[in-house]
Design an enzyme around this catalytic site. Structure first.
Site, PDB file in Angstrom:
ATOM      1  CG  HIS A 101      -1.760   1.242   1.323  1.00 35.26           C
ATOM      2  ND1 HIS A 101      -2.752   1.528   0.416  1.00 35.26           N
ATOM      3  CD2 HIS A 101      -1.761   2.274   2.201  1.00 35.26           C
ATOM      4  CE1 HIS A 101      -3.330   2.667   0.737  1.00 35.26           C
ATOM      5  NE2 HIS A 101      -2.739   3.142   1.813  1.00 35.26           N
ATOM      6  N   GLY A 146       2.911   5.052   4.389  1.00 31.88           N
ATOM      7  CA  GLY A 146       2.420   5.747   5.572  1.00 31.88           C
ATOM      8  C   GLY A 146       0.981   5.356   5.848  1.00 31.88           C
ATOM      9  N   GLY A 150      -4.615   8.177   4.571  1.00 34.21           N
ATOM     10  CA  GLY A 150      -5.044   9.551   4.777  1.00 34.21           C
ATOM     11  C   GLY A 150      -3.929  10.521   5.120  1.00 34.21           C
ATOM     12  CB  ILE A 151      -0.399  10.143   6.101  1.00 27.09           C
ATOM     13  CG1 ILE A 151       0.496  11.040   6.965  1.00 27.09           C
ATOM     14  CG2 ILE A 151       0.408   9.517   4.950  1.00 27.09           C
ATOM     15  CD1 ILE A 151       1.505  10.280   7.781  1.00 27.09           C
ATOM     16  N   GLY A 152      -1.538  11.527   3.164  1.00 27.47           N
ATOM     17  CA  GLY A 152      -1.229  12.409   2.047  1.00 27.47           C
ATOM     18  C   GLY A 152      -0.290  11.843   1.004  1.00 27.47           C
ATOM     19  CE  LYS A 153      -0.143   5.822   1.533  1.00 22.23           C
ATOM     20  NZ  LYS A 153      -0.999   6.219   2.672  1.00 22.23           N
ATOM     21  CB  SER A 154      -2.902   9.974  -3.306  1.00 22.59           C
ATOM     22  OG  SER A 154      -3.049   8.580  -3.132  1.00 22.59           O
ATOM     23  CG  ASP A 205      -5.029   2.414  -3.114  1.00 20.81           C
ATOM     24  OD1 ASP A 205      -4.706   2.579  -1.921  1.00 20.81           O
ATOM     25  OD2 ASP A 205      -6.076   1.834  -3.452  1.00 20.81           O
ATOM     26  CD  GLU A 209      -9.866   6.717  -3.023  1.00 19.48           C
ATOM     27  OE1 GLU A 209     -10.745   6.990  -2.195  1.00 19.48           O
ATOM     28  OE2 GLU A 209      -9.301   5.606  -3.078  1.00 19.48           O
ATOM     29  NE  ARG A 219      19.076  18.196  14.694  1.00 18.91           N
ATOM     30  CZ  ARG A 219      18.169  19.160  14.760  1.00 18.91           C
ATOM     31  NH1 ARG A 219      16.904  18.864  14.983  1.00 18.91           N
ATOM     32  NH2 ARG A 219      18.516  20.428  14.585  1.00 18.91           N
TER      33      ARG A 219
END
Length: 331
Positions: free
Chosen positions: A146, A161, A164-168, A185, A210, A251
């Site tokens: 996924h 991730g 809904g975290i914003g991959k697309s 997806d 999507e 870092r």
């Protein structure tokens, strides 16, 4: 993980003709529904000579120049006996290379045994390389992942991730900036070698994306053919996660973690998501930094060496002036 156990000879020959573009001609009229169960090929030289104790008959049998010349130097009776040494087994098929042709009576022996026979004009080594590559692809282990797979500056970035975290959205932004979408997806990861993973989309979804709140987006229709790829090697994993103030993030060294897929450990970058952070630019930097390291340049090592040199040259501490001299700046 899923992996094919077998394919039919008919499927193998059709794909060789259509996808691999290798000309293969059918020699006899036999149903090609026999199964091929492994990617290894076999040249039955010793079996033709009569030694069949270690004959791997379950493999596709390749008759090259050596096998054909051996058969031609025999008299007809011995030819039939030599050929029966292999046709007594349940062979998937026989393929002759280099435009060699079997005598009609030997083809008839294979037909009576229900073994399909083919021929090609390609040299043996070239044909075996093409067929072996095709079979290795067919029998390679696969799994679904996924995420979103994007080609960024030639580097395959796999964005993963929580849902809904914003991959697309990040993948869409990368496409808008000129990079290429492989799949969104659902990624089908295929292990092509011990350390090589290839990623592709499914036949159903292909290059549809999507986006929550927007719906389905057809990347190919909207951005054109330049914005897509059908497959790409997965080289770096970008793990997008919500910012955790209690977690220590890297870092200096960009890549320290790894992410395992099908037994292959891929370098992984942990990218914390905070309001206002430009994840798209960060993904581009990750790809460019990976390219730099591929060509032998590691920014962390360069900075570390510079720091060690400063400490070595000035053990009592740095001067009060951080910059020794400013040149005049004229507009």
């Amino acid at each position: 993980m899923f992996q094919k156990e077998s394919i039919t000879v008919d499927f193998m020959i059709r794909k060789l003709r259509d996808r691999v573009e290798v000309a293969v001609e059918s020699v006899n009229a036999v149903d090609a529904d026999r199964e091929v169960t492994e990617s290894n090929l076999h040249r039955p030289g010793l079996a033709l000579a009569g030694y069949v104790d270690l004959f791997t008959f379950q493999r596709v049998q390749i008759l090259g120049n050596t096998e054909h010349r051996y058969l031609r130097h025999l008299d007809p009776a011995d030819q039939e006996q030599a050929f029966q040494n292999i046709t007594q087994f349940d062979l998937p098929c026989i393929i002759g290379t280099d435009a060699n042709e079997l005598p009609t009576r030997l083809v008839d022996l294979a037909t009576d045994a229900g073994i399909p026979v083919y021929r090609t004009e390609l040299p043996t080594v070239e044909f075996m390389a093409s067929l072996r590559a095709f079979l290795e692809d067919q029998f390679a282990p696969q799994c679904s992942v996924h995420g979103s797979l994007v080609d960024v500056y030639g580097i395959g970035l796999l964005l993963i991730g929580k849902p809904g975290i914003g991959k697309s959205e990040v993948a869409l932004d990368l496409v808008e900036r000129g990079h290429r979408l492989v799949a969104d997806d659902v990624i089908i990861a295929t292990k092509r070698d011990e350390q090589i993973l290839m990623g592709a989309g499914t036949d159903l979804v292909q290059h549809f994306m999507e986006v929550r709140g927007l719906g389905l987006v057809d990347i190919r229709s909207m951005f054109g053919i330049r914005a897509i790829r059908f497959q790409k090697r997965i080289e770096v994993v970008v793990n997008m996660q919500l910012w955790d103030p209690d977690k220590e993030y890297t870092r200096i060294h960009m890549v320290e973690d790894t992410h395992e897929i099908l037994g292959v450990d891929l370098p992984m970058v942990q990218v914390p998501i905070t309001p206002g952070k430009n994840i798209t630019v960060i993904c581009e930097v990750i790809a460019m930094n990976y390219l730099l390291k591929h060509y032998g340049y590691d920014p962390a090592e360069v900075f570390g060496e510079r720091l060690r040199a400063r400490i070595r040259d000035n053990p009592e501490g740095a001067s009060r002036r951080r910059v020794e001299y400013f040149e005049q700046d004229f507009e």
